[in-house]
Design a protein around this motif. Structure first.
Motif, PDB file in Angstrom:
ATOM      1  N   LYS A  83       5.286 -30.679  12.994  1.00 54.11           N
ATOM      2  CA  LYS A  83       5.908 -32.132  13.261  1.00 54.11           C
ATOM      3  C   LYS A  83       7.112 -31.876  13.864  1.00 54.11           C
ATOM      4  O   LYS A  83       7.897 -32.641  14.388  1.00 54.11           O
ATOM      5  CB  LYS A  83       6.176 -32.896  12.065  1.00 54.11           C
ATOM      6  CG  LYS A  83       4.930 -33.490  11.377  1.00 54.11           C
ATOM      7  CD  LYS A  83       4.971 -34.418   9.885  1.00 54.11           C
ATOM      8  CE  LYS A  83       3.862 -34.665   9.481  1.00 54.11           C
ATOM      9  NZ  LYS A  83       3.940 -35.214   8.193  1.00 54.11           N
ATOM     10  N   ASP A  84       7.688 -30.867  13.789  1.00 53.26           N
ATOM     11  CA  ASP A  84       9.201 -30.658  14.444  1.00 53.26           C
ATOM     12  C   ASP A  84       9.207 -30.304  15.916  1.00 53.26           C
ATOM     13  O   ASP A  84      10.419 -30.176  16.581  1.00 53.26           O
ATOM     14  CB  ASP A  84       9.809 -29.336  13.693  1.00 53.26           C
ATOM     15  CG  ASP A  84       8.868 -28.021  13.589  1.00 53.26           C
ATOM     16  OD1 ASP A  84       8.027 -27.942  14.566  1.00 53.26           O
ATOM     17  OD2 ASP A  84       9.343 -27.045  13.356  1.00 53.26           O
ATOM     18  N   GLN A  85       8.056 -30.190  16.436  1.00 55.76           N
ATOM     19  CA  GLN A  85       7.930 -29.922  17.946  1.00 55.76           C
ATOM     20  C   GLN A  85       8.690 -28.408  18.206  1.00 55.76           C
ATOM     21  O   GLN A  85       8.914 -28.259  19.580  1.00 55.76           O
ATOM     22  CB  GLN A  85       8.595 -30.846  18.779  1.00 55.76           C
ATOM     23  CG  GLN A  85       7.808 -32.273  18.641  1.00 55.76           C
ATOM     24  CD  GLN A  85       6.594 -32.633  19.507  1.00 55.76           C
ATOM     25  OE1 GLN A  85       6.691 -31.889  20.515  1.00 55.76           O
ATOM     26  NE2 GLN A  85       5.416 -32.708  18.637  1.00 55.76           N
ATOM     27  N   SER A  86       8.865 -27.682  17.471  1.00 54.79           N
ATOM     28  CA  SER A  86       9.480 -26.362  17.839  1.00 54.79           C
ATOM     29  C   SER A  86       8.548 -25.438  18.829  1.00 54.79           C
ATOM     30  O   SER A  86       9.145 -24.649  19.446  1.00 54.79           O
ATOM     31  CB  SER A  86       9.839 -25.616  16.484  1.00 54.79           C
ATOM     32  OG  SER A  86       8.634 -25.286  15.957  1.00 54.79           O
ATOM     33  N   HIS A  87       7.267 -25.813  18.821  1.00 50.74           N
ATOM     34  CA  HIS A  87       6.165 -25.138  19.716  1.00 50.74           C
ATOM     35  C   HIS A  87       6.655 -25.488  21.257  1.00 50.74           C
ATOM     36  O   HIS A  87       6.365 -24.493  22.041  1.00 50.74           O
ATOM     37  CB  HIS A  87       4.896 -25.485  19.344  1.00 50.74           C
ATOM     38  CG  HIS A  87       4.382 -26.917  19.797  1.00 50.74           C
ATOM     39  ND1 HIS A  87       4.829 -27.908  18.793  1.00 50.74           N
ATOM     40  CD2 HIS A  87       4.029 -27.590  20.597  1.00 50.74           C
ATOM     41  CE1 HIS A  87       4.710 -29.026  19.499  1.00 50.74           C
ATOM     42  NE2 HIS A  87       3.947 -28.914  20.511  1.00 50.74           N
ATOM     43  N   VAL A  88       7.214 -26.485  21.550  1.00 47.40           N
ATOM     44  CA  VAL A  88       7.739 -26.753  22.914  1.00 47.40           C
ATOM     45  C   VAL A  88       8.640 -25.905  23.529  1.00 47.40           C
ATOM     46  O   VAL A  88       8.597 -25.408  24.627  1.00 47.40           O
ATOM     47  CB  VAL A  88       8.052 -28.346  22.936  1.00 47.40           C
ATOM     48  CG1 VAL A  88       8.663 -28.658  24.460  1.00 47.40           C
ATOM     49  CG2 VAL A  88       7.266 -29.094  22.221  1.00 47.40           C
ATOM     50  N   ARG A  89       9.336 -25.161  22.772  1.00 44.59           N
ATOM     51  CA  ARG A  89      10.249 -24.244  23.278  1.00 44.59           C
ATOM     52  C   ARG A  89       9.511 -23.074  23.873  1.00 44.59           C
ATOM     53  O   ARG A  89       9.921 -22.592  25.093  1.00 44.59           O
ATOM     54  CB  ARG A  89      11.019 -23.485  22.146  1.00 44.59           C
ATOM     55  CG  ARG A  89      12.078 -24.224  21.555  1.00 44.59           C
ATOM     56  CD  ARG A  89      12.919 -23.498  20.566  1.00 44.59           C
ATOM     57  NE  ARG A  89      12.104 -22.891  19.523  1.00 44.59           N
ATOM     58  CZ  ARG A  89      12.351 -23.145  18.199  1.00 44.59           C
ATOM     59  NH1 ARG A  89      13.192 -24.070  17.855  1.00 44.59           N
ATOM     60  NH2 ARG A  89      11.777 -22.411  17.538  1.00 44.59           N
ATOM     61  N   MET A  90       8.288 -22.810  23.533  1.00 42.83           N
ATOM     62  CA  MET A  90       7.428 -21.724  24.374  1.00 42.83           C
ATOM     63  C   MET A  90       7.320 -21.953  25.701  1.00 42.83           C
ATOM     64  O   MET A  90       6.911 -21.229  26.440  1.00 42.83           O
ATOM     65  CB  MET A  90       6.020 -21.476  23.630  1.00 42.83           C
ATOM     66  CG  MET A  90       6.124 -20.703  22.123  1.00 42.83           C
ATOM     67  SD  MET A  90       4.751 -20.650  21.616  1.00 42.83           S
ATOM     68  CE  MET A  90       3.899 -19.549  22.456  1.00 42.83           C
ATOM     69  N   MET A  91       7.317 -23.375  26.042  1.00 41.75           N
ATOM     70  CA  MET A  91       7.039 -23.703  27.696  1.00 41.75           C
ATOM     71  C   MET A  91       8.507 -24.252  28.190  1.00 41.75           C
ATOM     72  O   MET A  91       8.253 -24.885  29.059  1.00 41.75           O
ATOM     73  CB  MET A  91       6.013 -24.852  27.412  1.00 41.75           C
ATOM     74  CG  MET A  91       4.655 -24.354  27.034  1.00 41.75           C
ATOM     75  SD  MET A  91       3.908 -23.303  27.823  1.00 41.75           S
ATOM     76  CE  MET A  91       3.402 -24.200  29.153  1.00 41.75           C
ATOM     77  N   THR A  92       9.417 -24.066  27.429  1.00 44.85           N
ATOM     78  CA  THR A  92      10.702 -24.803  27.907  1.00 44.85           C
ATOM     79  C   THR A  92      11.529 -23.710  28.932  1.00 44.85           C
ATOM     80  O   THR A  92      11.796 -22.660  28.588  1.00 44.85           O
ATOM     81  CB  THR A  92      11.823 -25.030  26.922  1.00 44.85           C
ATOM     82  OG1 THR A  92      10.951 -26.150  26.198  1.00 44.85           O
ATOM     83  CG2 THR A  92      12.797 -25.932  27.308  1.00 44.85           C
ATOM     84  N   GLY A  94      14.012 -21.510  30.718  1.00 45.84           N
ATOM     85  CA  GLY A  94      15.235 -20.907  30.126  1.00 45.84           C
ATOM     86  C   GLY A  94      15.197 -20.249  28.881  1.00 45.84           C
ATOM     87  O   GLY A  94      15.970 -19.592  28.305  1.00 45.84           O
ATOM     88  N   ASN A  95      14.054 -20.790  27.896  1.00 47.73           N
ATOM     89  CA  ASN A  95      13.921 -20.044  26.663  1.00 47.73           C
ATOM     90  C   ASN A  95      13.722 -18.662  26.706  1.00 47.73           C
ATOM     91  O   ASN A  95      12.828 -18.123  27.601  1.00 47.73           O
ATOM     92  CB  ASN A  95      12.872 -20.700  26.114  1.00 47.73           C
ATOM     93  CG  ASN A  95      12.417 -20.303  24.565  1.00 47.73           C
ATOM     94  OD1 ASN A  95      13.571 -20.382  23.896  1.00 47.73           O
ATOM     95  ND2 ASN A  95      11.235 -20.111  24.001  1.00 47.73           N
ATOM     96  N   LYS A  96      14.187 -17.857  25.821  1.00 44.90           N
ATOM     97  CA  LYS A  96      13.932 -16.308  25.678  1.00 44.90           C
ATOM     98  C   LYS A  96      13.735 -15.897  24.440  1.00 44.90           C
ATOM     99  O   LYS A  96      13.904 -16.531  23.505  1.00 44.90           O
ATOM    100  CB  LYS A  96      15.252 -15.525  26.212  1.00 44.90           C
ATOM    101  CG  LYS A  96      15.509 -15.556  27.730  1.00 44.90           C
ATOM    102  CD  LYS A  96      17.025 -15.008  27.788  1.00 44.90           C
ATOM    103  CE  LYS A  96      17.343 -15.563  29.562  1.00 44.90           C
ATOM    104  NZ  LYS A  96      18.608 -14.730  29.772  1.00 44.90           N
ATOM    105  N   HIS A  97      12.628 -14.839  24.497  1.00 47.84           N
ATOM    106  CA  HIS A  97      12.322 -14.440  23.130  1.00 47.84           C
ATOM    107  C   HIS A  97      12.228 -12.851  23.398  1.00 47.84           C
ATOM    108  O   HIS A  97      11.878 -12.258  24.380  1.00 47.84           O
ATOM    109  CB  HIS A  97      11.239 -14.963  22.264  1.00 47.84           C
ATOM    110  CG  HIS A  97      10.060 -14.949  23.130  1.00 47.84           C
ATOM    111  ND1 HIS A  97       9.529 -15.916  24.053  1.00 47.84           N
ATOM    112  CD2 HIS A  97       8.919 -14.223  22.874  1.00 47.84           C
ATOM    113  CE1 HIS A  97       8.245 -15.517  24.287  1.00 47.84           C
ATOM    114  NE2 HIS A  97       7.830 -14.603  23.662  1.00 47.84           N
TER     115      HIS A  97
END
Length: 150
Positions: A83-92, A94-97
């Motif tokens: 529900k937290d939508q944290s998975h969207v960071r994988m497609m945002t 500028g996001n780095k990991h």
């Protein structure tokens, strides 16, 4: 005696015969019972589809899955959508990991196609290159029919 009580015994008999018939037919099909047991042991496979925009990631619902695949490292990392939508960071953009296999730095970059949340992205790894990684997703309501197999 009213008309309902006159037909009541017949209705009971008819309903009992109908229920018995359904149960009899269900038990007479051992192949179907074996297939149902097989499906419990081997759930229906989920098919994943390539996604490449933040909007596609945002459209996923809790219970869907998102997978990052690196063809160079030979690894698939699956994330359950919550529900937290944290998975969207994988497609945002500028996001780095960091990749835990090759220890490379992975950045989400725009490809130039589309605008805003509909801009296509790719994942560039400092060790694997810019064409090694991609994202795919499955939706809980889009399971394919289980096929018979040995």
């Amino acid at each position: 005696m009213n008309s309902f009580s006159k037909y009541y015994p017949s209705v009971i008999v008819f309903a009992s015969i109908a229920v018995a018939g359904v149960l009899f037919i269900k038990t007479m099909n051992p192949a179907q019972a074996a297939h149902e047991q097989h499906e419990k042991a081997h759930p229906v496979p989920q098919h994943l589809t390539h996604i490449n925009t933040q909007a596609e990631a945002e459209s996923l619902k809790p219970g869907d899955s998102l997978a990052m695949v690196c063809s160079h490292c030979k690894i698939v990392t699956v994330h359950q959508v919550g529900k937290d939508q944290s998975h969207v960071r994988m497609m945002t953009i500028g996001n780095k990991h960091n990749c835990h296999v090759c220890k490379g730095s992975v950045e989400v970059v725009g490809t130039g196609d589309g605008q805003g949340k509909h801009k296509q992205v790719k994942h560039v790894c400092s060790k694997c290159g810019d064409d090694a990684m991609f994202i795919c997703a499955t939706k809980t309501g889009h399971k394919h029919q289980h096929e018979d197999h040995d």
